[in-house]
Write a protein that holds these residues in place. Sequence first.
Motif, PDB file in Angstrom:
ATOM      1  N   LEU A 156      36.617 -23.554  78.938  1.00 22.83           N
ATOM      2  CA  LEU A 156      37.618 -23.467  77.880  1.00 22.83           C
ATOM      3  C   LEU A 156      38.157 -22.043  77.766  1.00 22.83           C
ATOM      4  O   LEU A 156      37.543 -21.090  78.275  1.00 22.83           O
ATOM      5  N   PRO A 157      39.300 -21.864  77.116  1.00 20.67           N
ATOM      6  CA  PRO A 157      39.894 -20.518  76.984  1.00 20.67           C
ATOM      7  C   PRO A 157      38.960 -19.489  76.366  1.00 20.67           C
ATOM      8  O   PRO A 157      39.057 -18.294  76.686  1.00 20.67           O
ATOM      9  N   ASP A 158      38.046 -19.930  75.489  1.00 24.52           N
ATOM     10  CA  ASP A 158      37.124 -18.964  74.872  1.00 24.52           C
ATOM     11  C   ASP A 158      35.881 -18.704  75.713  1.00 24.52           C
ATOM     12  O   ASP A 158      34.955 -18.030  75.278  1.00 24.52           O
TER      13      ASP A 158
END
Length: 379
Positions: A156-158
């Motif tokens: 995920l982006p995080d």
Amino acid sequence: MNNRSNTVKVAVVGGEGIGPEVTAQSHRILNWFIAKRGAPMTLREAQYGLIPYLSTGRVLPDDTVEAMDEADAILWGATGGPETKEVPASARKAGSLLSLRSKYDLYANLRPIVASQALVDSAPLKAEILEGVDFVIVRELTSGIYFGEPRGIETLPDGQRRGFNTEQYTTNQIRRVARAAFELARTRRSRLCSVDKANVLETSVVWREEVTALHKEEFSDVELTHLYVDNAAMQIVREPRQFDVMVTGNIFGDILSDCAAMASGSLGMLPSASLGPVDRFGRRKALYEPVHGSAPDIAGKGIANPLGSILSAAMMLRLTLNRPEDADLLERAVATALEGGARTADIAEPGAKKLSTLEMGDAVLSALDKVAGKERERA
């Protein structure tokens, strides 16, 4: 069955771990039925796993694929084990049991759960719980979350990783396995329990609605009940004798059938049959295998319990060869061997003599001669 003759072609694939050891004993049993009862079948051995991979680069070499493609029935051992690390994941996936189920459309998995009174002293459940236990779990085998798309692992982006799978069922996928279960119930005590999680999952809402509709349309003579999967798991160990036939989806069936092993005494005792659709010749592809896995911790020691594989051969005699009398004979022989004290380590009471895999095969063959002899005397 081959449409050009009455001879059934059987591919014998021991596989990995304890698979070859237990399958060798069921192979001996099938040879007994060919020699002593004139069972019309030919047996062809084929390899699967690390050994063929090292020489061909595939866990399923061409010879094995040919043997299974031509076969009416496949007698399967087990897959997996420490040697799995030596086979790349891509090669393993290409020849996996899941891929074979999909290829041959083996959509209905039958797992009989029968408690042996001879084993109540070594069983994990109390004797009074096991009395009269005799039911069959029908598991949908080629759909559901094991086959649903999309699936995968992503970042995920995080920076967190996320794994995802898709649980899905269509009307046809539900109805065909439910129909198989209803038809089986008609040959037994005419009771079917459908298991789902309709209080949480939309997939299960559709499952319950389609099973209910099929019951109303075609099988109103069969008693139908429904259970949520968590309650079903509890009931299997609380009062397993209440069940006759149970039908459920892929992942629930996988879990519940192992849970139900406790109602039979040992996972090593459980057989199974995976059935495909009936074709225009009246044949259906089938794969027979013990429910246990490859048990790498005891592989090669000659102590594995072959009765799951032997009882799978009994299912083959009944369902593929249409020889119910022979299937009954083999099941009586297994019961006779157990009643005579034959035990492998997994089902042995404290202090009891523990037979090797080969010795247990010998015990069943001896019991077959004994039971068949009594049958001839009665005739």
